[in-house]
Design a protein around this motif. Structure first.
Motif, short mmCIF file in Angstrom:
data_model
loop_
_atom_site.label_atom_id
_atom_site.label_comp_id
_atom_site.label_asym_id
_atom_site.label_seq_id
_atom_site.Cartn_x
_atom_site.Cartn_y
_atom_site.Cartn_z
N ARG A 37 0.75 -1.33 0.05
CA ARG A 37 0.03 -0.24 0.10
C ARG A 37 0.81 1.21 -0.01
O ARG A 37 0.31 2.45 0.53
N THR A 82 -2.65 12.48 5.96
CA THR A 82 -2.87 11.44 4.79
C THR A 82 -2.02 10.26 5.48
O THR A 82 -2.57 9.10 5.16
N THR A 111 -4.01 8.39 8.12
CA THR A 111 -5.39 7.80 7.39
C THR A 111 -5.04 6.72 6.65
O THR A 111 -5.48 5.51 6.63
N ARG A 112 -3.98 6.63 5.73
CA ARG A 112 -3.56 5.63 4.78
C ARG A 112 -3.00 4.30 5.88
O ARG A 112 -3.38 3.35 5.51
N LEU A 135 -4.06 3.59 9.09
CA LEU A 135 -5.32 3.17 9.57
C LEU A 135 -6.21 2.45 8.57
O LEU A 135 -6.54 1.15 9.02
N GLU A 136 -6.29 2.80 7.43
CA GLU A 136 -7.17 2.13 6.55
C GLU A 136 -6.58 0.82 5.96
O GLU A 136 -7.17 -0.31 5.86
N ALA A 137 -5.22 0.74 5.67
CA ALA A 137 -4.55 -0.43 5.28
C ALA A 137 -4.54 -1.44 6.40
O ALA A 137 -4.58 -2.58 6.37
N ALA A 180 -6.87 -1.78 8.70
CA ALA A 180 -8.20 -2.24 8.85
C ALA A 180 -8.33 -3.39 8.06
O ALA A 180 -9.30 -4.12 8.02
N GLU A 181 -7.88 -3.23 6.91
CA GLU A 181 -7.94 -4.38 5.86
C GLU A 181 -7.67 -5.55 6.31
O GLU A 181 -7.98 -6.63 5.64
#
Ligand code: PLP
Length: 400
Positions: free
Chosen positions: A349, A387, A390-391, A393-395, A397-398
């Motif tokens: 990512r 950013t 956020t990136r 945390l999103e990655a 969470a996947e």
């Protein structure tokens, strides 16, 4: 306060590659001013030290200005700034010089919180001297290093207390001033590892009470250079092995061989860069550093609250360390995935993080995770932004 992360990021060419650089605890990127200071030094022409010609004088001037810059960064005396290749090498050098006056039965105190570079040199030097090693323990539930324990660890044979100003994996900032104060009262010297702490806020070696303070420029936007700051009088009392024709004065006595002059020009530029992180900071360079690093710390801590809160809210994530005072450094595991798998997923990512023990050998042992691939480290420095958080945390969470 005028901390503008967009402006700060624009100074770093490497940050334009689209990656989220959350690996700063292992080494930061460098701003363009550092790169051009290094190439500028070479372009101007450099010579070895102490010659009769201008290129040599330029190198000597870089060396002198570099000591002033480091002294401004940490509140030290330029005449007590020892420059070297990295903190580990300098710490081994200082340990050998200090241990030369230790006797069998003399004691050193090291901590489980420390990076191994502020543990093993002392353990090994004490072993050679027939000395005794005492250990300051962490509270595994919180990751704190309670200062009170030093009262019972110190004794009249204690020669040295080695302690970190911040853990490089869980960020804990122990009460260094209390620890060094107790050490001094007991007649012991203190060696404070500031490698992880220095990039994360203002530093004042006097307030910390550190007899020796070690830091590495590559953790704060500079090149791969280490430095130890002490009082010139203390350095004067030590006699490291040295070549006969090499300088006898301090701090040169501790500096082996020919220094990387161009890199030292980069260190000066890195300190100047830090001084300008807060565009509104005014006054002397030292004053601008204090204001800028306070602004950078506030920026990091605001983002870190979100990063840690986000990780803690995920059922499949375990975070380590809950110290009351800590740097913006998260250390976590993800259920069902090894730390290397998590780091590889994040790399896919385009997010840089570290996995493993990060040389916090004793601490990962004390946390009971050393044999399991340890954990993932995501750290923030002044150039990280919303950013990046956020990136991450999103990655993560996947991976639920
Ligand atoms: C807290 C801490 N101490 C010491 C070191 C070792 O520093 P150097 O690479 O300059 O030897 C590191 C490097 O990661 C560190 O994070």
């Amino acid at each position: 306060m005028a901390f503008d992360v967009t402006r700060v990021r624009a100074a770093y060419p490497a940050l334009a590659d689209g990656y989220a650089y959350l690996d700063g605890a292992a080494g930061t990127q460098v701003p363009a001013s550092v790169i051009s200071a290094i190439s500028g030094a070479y372009e101007a022409g450099l010579g070895n030290s102490d010659g009769a010609f201008p290129a040599s004088a330029r190198s000597d001037a870089i060396m002198a200005r570099c000591r002033e810059a480091v002294a401004d960064l940490v509140g030290g005396d330029p005449a007590g700034v020892v420059l070297g290749p990295n903190m580990t090498t300098l710490t081994y050098r200082l340990a050998a010089a200090l241990a030369a006056r230790w006797r069998p039965g003399d004691e050193v105190i090291v901590s489980r919180l420390d990076h191994d570079a502020n543990v093993r040199p002392w353990v090994q030097a004490a072993g050679r001297a027939g000395g005794v090693v005492r250990w300051a323990e962490i509270d595994a539930a919180t990751g704190e290093l309670p200062a009170e324990q030093y009262a019972s660890l110190l004794g009249d044979r204690t020669k040295l207390v080695a302690v970190t100003a911040a853990s490089n994996i869980i960020g804990t900032r122990p009460d260094v001033a209390a620890i060094t104060g107790m050490a001094r009262a007991a007649g012991a010297l203190s060696y404070v590892d500031g490698v992880h702490a220095t990039p994360h806020g203002p530093v004042d070696v006097g307030a910390l009470g550190a007899d020796f303070y070690a830091t590495s420029a590559y953790k704060w936007s500079g090149p791969h250079i280490g430095t130890v700051i002490a009082s010139p009088a203390l350095l004067e009392s030590l006699h490291p092995d040295k070549l006969v024709p090499a300088p006898e004065e301090v701090p040169e006595r501790f500096e082996y061989g020919t220094p990387p002059f161009a890199d030292l020009a980069g260190v000066i530029a890195a300190v100047d860069h830090l001084a300008g992180l807060d565009a509104a900071a005014a006054g002397t360079r030292r004053e601008r550093i204090l204001a800028s690093m306070a602004a950078a710390e506030a920026h990091e801590q605001r983002l870190f609250g979100e990063l840690l809160g986000g990780l803690d809210a995920m059922q499949h994530v375990t975070t380590y360390g809950k110290a009351a005072r800590r740097t913006a450094t998260a250390y976590f595991t993800v259920a069902g995935h090894t730390p290397r798998q998590v780091a590889s997923h994040l790399a896919n990512r385009r997010i840089n993080v570290w996995d493993g023990d990060n040389y916090a050998w004793e601490l990962t042992g004390a946390l009971g995770i050393r044999d399991s691939g340890c954990a993932v480290r995501a750290g923030l420095v002044h150039y990280n932004d919303q950013t990046d958080v956020t990136r991450l945390l999103e990655a993560v969470a996947e991976l639920a």
